[in-house]
Every structure is written in structure tokens, then in C-alpha cells.
Design a protein around this motif. Structure first.
Motif, PDB file in Angstrom:
ATOM      1  N   VAL A  44      83.060   0.766   5.720  1.00 56.64           N
ATOM      2  CA  VAL A  44      83.375   2.077   6.283  1.00 56.64           C
ATOM      3  C   VAL A  44      83.056   3.171   5.266  1.00 56.64           C
ATOM      4  O   VAL A  44      82.464   4.203   5.606  1.00 56.64           O
ATOM      5  N   TYR A  75      87.759  11.428   6.695  1.00 54.69           N
ATOM      6  CA  TYR A  75      86.554  10.602   6.849  1.00 54.69           C
ATOM      7  C   TYR A  75      85.293  11.460   6.880  1.00 54.69           C
ATOM      8  O   TYR A  75      84.331  11.169   7.592  1.00 54.69           O
ATOM      9  N   ASN A  98      88.318   1.112  12.061  1.00 56.10           N
ATOM     10  CA  ASN A  98      89.573   0.974  11.324  1.00 56.10           C
ATOM     11  C   ASN A  98      90.820   1.297  12.135  1.00 56.10           C
ATOM     12  O   ASN A  98      91.936   1.200  11.623  1.00 56.10           O
ATOM     13  N   ASP A 139      91.990   4.121  13.134  1.00 51.14           N
ATOM     14  CA  ASP A 139      92.621   5.402  12.833  1.00 51.14           C
ATOM     15  C   ASP A 139      92.070   6.469  13.777  1.00 51.14           C
ATOM     16  O   ASP A 139      91.104   7.166  13.468  1.00 51.14           O
TER      17      ASP A 139
END
Length: 477
Positions: A430, A445, A454, A456
Motif C-alpha cells: 500500500v 493516504y 486496507n 480504511d
């Protein structure tokens, strides 16, 4: 694109023109450049001196507009168009867009790219209040909200309605006197504004469509923005200040065309950097690098450049095969791949192959491609994925709303490698993906949505919260 081989699809593409006498024709060309974003149906609505008329149908753009008179009938100096792939609602003709609404004193056409996460609850409320829906997609919800607001102007009602809906959306809305473009508060879906040499304005899901009609790029529509375009030019307004950039990372991985630029980042170059980072994270002992056509070729080129392993065209795609939609059996899925891909035995025979693909969904296609290369004589096939493992559903406009068919959500890395039949299997991290795309944003991010990897999610899940299925496997090993 390889997404068509893996049955992972984005909802649609939108295109609009204001201020050109050939607006419908330009919209046709723009939609043609966006055909990869949706192939179940297409439509165009034109504005001729305040009266809206449209043409739509099931199939590819060329199938819907198979007779010259269909396009010729759409006269006027403004138009919006849509190519559809269904993520919410069925693929019936009633859901083909743009949706055209005829009211007593006005008309409105609406085209939508994305997926609303509170559409079910809003629709229930609207129906209880007496609203009647003609289609079962989430797009119609916005129009009912607009009609029920008491603000005096259409623009005020539109802005208030945009604050009620949640999820991913890029809207084009055509009225008798204006074209509106609106983006969700996270900017999940790309939307770009351009201008033609004659001064007319163009809005498109991707910049490649602007290039097709020779429009100059002006700006990206930003999260939470609404742009009004009319005969006086364009005006940018914020309908909300509660924004956080979260561009769908899938756009960079495989949805967008490589010649498109999203928030200043060229898609091809981002994919090259993904391949370079993949080579740094996962070097392999191989003789040649082979990319899966077409959207993996940029990453394969990057992997070859960073690793020093020569790139070879070991797989060929039949460019004339029709798109294969989600097939009900593995046999039919594999047959669809066989019609699209073939291995070049003279290139791969006796070689250790570093096979680069952009993503891994079910794994059935990857299994077939690995077998294809080995049957062509490859001594080893090392499968390297230029994105992280897909483990979580997407609720913002991609047709993965559960984890049951996501291989990485149910199997460990060794189990996946065994099932696919590869000699090794590795994924981009990631962190590596975020660095490779390099949006240079201060948002979480770096301004990307990576929830599919992930878990999220940048927003509440609203209607989907109760049915959310976490992955069975959380680690790569």
C-alpha cells in the motif's frame, strides 16, 4: 483493458458540452473515448433552444447510434452523454442514462458516475412521502430530492440536494439554460473541465476525452464543487466545505486510460512507477518481463526498467474480440480469456517469466494466464501484481460489494500461489502504491482511497454498514 478479463468494472463515464452547435456530435466522440468505462448502454441528451431531447439504448455507443439520423436528430448547442456499467440497479433500458425528466414548466437531464451509499434509505423516505420511481438505479434519487426542496432557484435546490446524498458521485446535469457539473466531497471519481478552440466548454470523466475533441484542459473539478456553465461562461461554487480528497486508487491502477491525467498525475507514468516500485519490493530471478495486455503494460515496462530484465511481448490480445461481461461459470470465463489472449511461444519457451498484472480479483483469469504461458513452454512463471491485495468491498462505484469472490480476502499468499499455479506470487505494498501515484496531497493516504486494500474507508458506509463483510484473511502470509 485487463479489467474486462477479470470482470471488475467501474460504473460509467460522462461527457458534456455547452456552447457548440455540434454539441451532440462532440459528445458522441467524447463518449467514444470513454467507452472503456461502461459498455452496457449509452445515451445522449441535447438542448435545442431550451428543449431537451435524447437518444439512448443498450449496448456499445456504436450500437446505440447505429444510424446517422439518430445522432443528427439531436441538434442544439449543449448536450450531455453517458456510457454505463451497472453497479447499482439492473442493466435494463430504464436505467440507461442520461435520465430525462419532464416537468410542467421545465426539463432536466441527469448523468451520474459513481455509487451512492445512502440511496436505499433516501429512496425509502422519498417513497413514503409519495415519490414514484421509474428505475431502480440510485441516480434518480437526486432528481426527487431537487424537486422536493423549497428553495426558489434550481441551483439552490441542487446544492441542498447534493449535501443530502453520500458516497461517490460525479454528476452532469443539463437544464434549459445551464450545464452543471458536481463532484462528491471526496472526489472519488475524476471529472475535468476543458474548453474548445471556439470557446465552448466541455466536461468529461477523463482528460483523454478532452483530447479527443481538441479541448484544452482548464481544471479538475475539486471535491465538494459544483460548476455552473452557461452562456456567460463558467462559475465555480462549493456546495460543502466538509471535503477530503480520496481519489479512487483503482483509477490509476487500471480504470482510467493511460493517456489521461488525474489531479496532475499522468496515469501511464503512475503505472510505470508502480512497476518500478514492485521491482524494488519484489525482485525475481527471471529471463523476461511480460505484461498482461492492456492496462498492465505500463507497469511491466516500469518493472523491466527497474530490474534490468528485458521486456518482451509474450502475450497478445485480440483487439477485435467483443467485451465479455461477467460470465456465470468458470468455463465460460476461461473461454472469454482464450478468445482475448494468446501466448507467443517463440518468446516464452524455455524462459523464466516475470508476469506483471495490475490486480488480482477472483484468481481464475490469473490461473488461466499462468497455464497459458506454461503450455507455451515457459519454464517458470512468477506472478507480480502492481497493486496491493484486494480484500475489501468498494461502495463508491466499483462492482465489488462483497468479499466472497475476492481471492485475497479468503486465502493466504501461499494458498493463492498454489491455486493460481505460479512459481511465486507477490503484491505491491500500500505504501509503495501511494508513493508511486504521488498525488502530493496532505490528505490521508496522500489523497487516495485505498480502502479496498486496507479497509480504511474515508466515509461512513451508511446503507452498506449492516451487510459489510470483512475479509477472512487479513495478512499476506
Amino acid at each position: 483493458m485487463t479489467s474486462e478479463l477479470k470482470s471488475l468494472n467501474e460504473e460509467c463515464g460522462v461527457f458534456g458540452v455547452w456552447g457548440d452547435s455540434q454539441a451532440a456530435e462532440l459528445t458522441y466522440f467524447g463518449l467514444h473515448a470513454l467507452q472503456h468505462r461502461g459498455q452496457e448502454g449509452a445515451g445522449i441528451v441535447a438542448n435545442q433552444q431550451g428543449h431537451l431531447t435524447g437518444e439512448l439504448g443498450l449496448g456499445l455507443l456504436t450500437e446505440v447510434f447505429d444510424q446517422p439520423d439518430k445522432l443528427a436528430a439531436l441538434t442544439g448547442a449543449a448536450a450531455i452523454g453517458h456510457v454505463r456499467y451497472a453497479t447499482a440497479g439492473s442493466s435494463g433500458i430504464e436505467n440507461i442514462q442520461p435520465l430525462l425528466f419532464n416537468f410542467t414548466d421545465h426539463q432536466v437531464a441527469l448523468a451520474h458516475n459513481g455509487n451512492l451509499t445512502n440511496a436505499v434509505s433516501l429512496r425509502t423516505e422519498l417513497e413514503q412521502a409519495g415519490a414514484i420511481f421509474h428505475a431502480n438505479s440510485d441516480t434518480e434519487v437526486l432528481m426527487h430530492l431537487i424537486q422536493r426542496h423549497a428553495a426558489p432557484t434550481f441551483k439552490q435546490r441542487l446544492k441542498a440536494s447534493l449535501r443530502q446524498i453520500k458516497g461517490g458521485f460525479a454528476y452532469l446535469i443539463l437544464t434549459s439554460d445551464a450545464l452543471y457539473a458536481a463532484l462528491d466531497p471526496n472526489g472519488f471519481r475524476p471529472l475535468a473541465l476543458g474548453q474548445l478552440p471556439n470557446g465552448a466548454y466541455v466536461v468529461a470523466s477523463e482528460t483523454c476525452a478532452l483530447d479527443t475533441v481538441s479541448a484544452k484542459f482548464i481544471r479538475d473539478v475539486q471535491p465538494g464543487e459544483m460548476i455552473q456553465i452557461d452562456d456567460n461562461g463558467y462559475q465555480v461554487e462549493k456546495y460543502t466545505t466538509e471535503t477530503q480528497l480520496s481519489v479512487c486508487s483503482m483509477e490509476f491502477i487500471y480504470f482510467a486510460r493511460p493517456d489521461s491525467t488525474i489531479y496532475g498525475v499522468n496515469v501511464h507514468q503512475a503505472r510505470e512507477r508502480m512497476g518500478q516500485q514492485l521491482a524494488r519490493e519484489h525482485p525475481v530471478d527471471a529471463d523476461i518481463v511480460v505484461g498482461v495486455p492492456n492496462s498492465s503494460l505500463s507497469a511491466a515496462n516500469g518493472y523491466a526498467a527497474a530490474s534490468g530484465i528485458p521486456y518482451e511481448m509474450g502475450l497478445i490480445k485480440n483487439q477485435y474480440s467483443q467485451r465479455t461481461f461477467i460470465q456465470p461459470t468458470q468455463r465460460l470465463r476461461e473461454q472469454g480469456v482464450r478468445m482475448k489472449l494468446s501466448a507467443v511461444s517463440a518468446v516464452v519457451a524455455g524462459k523464466k517469466v516475470a508476469l506483471i498484472d495490475d490486480s488480482l480479483v477472483r484468481g481464475t483469469t490469473s490461473n488461466y494466464i499462468v497455464r497459458l504461458l506454461k503450455e507455451a513452454g515457459a519454464s517458470e512463471v512468477h506472478l507480480l501484481i502492481a497493486s496491493p491485495p484486494l480484500r475489501y468491498p468498494c461502495f463508491y462505484g466499483i462492482d465489488i460489494e462483497n468479499t466472497r469472490e475476492l481471492m485475497a480476502a479468503n486465502l493466504t499468499l501461499p494458498q493463492m500461489k498454489t491455486k493460481i499455479g505460479a512459481d511465486s506470487l507477490a503484491f505491491l505494498s500500500v505504501a509503495g502504491l501511494i508513493d508511486a501515484i504521488d498525488l502530493q496531497s496532505t490528505a490521508p493516504y496522500s489523497g487516495l482511497c485505498v480502502a479496498y486494500f486496507n479497509g480504511d474507508y474515508p466515509t461512513p458506509l451508511y446503507d452498506y454498514a449492516a451487510t459489510f463483510e470483512p475479509p477472512r484473511v487479513l495478512a499476506t502470509t
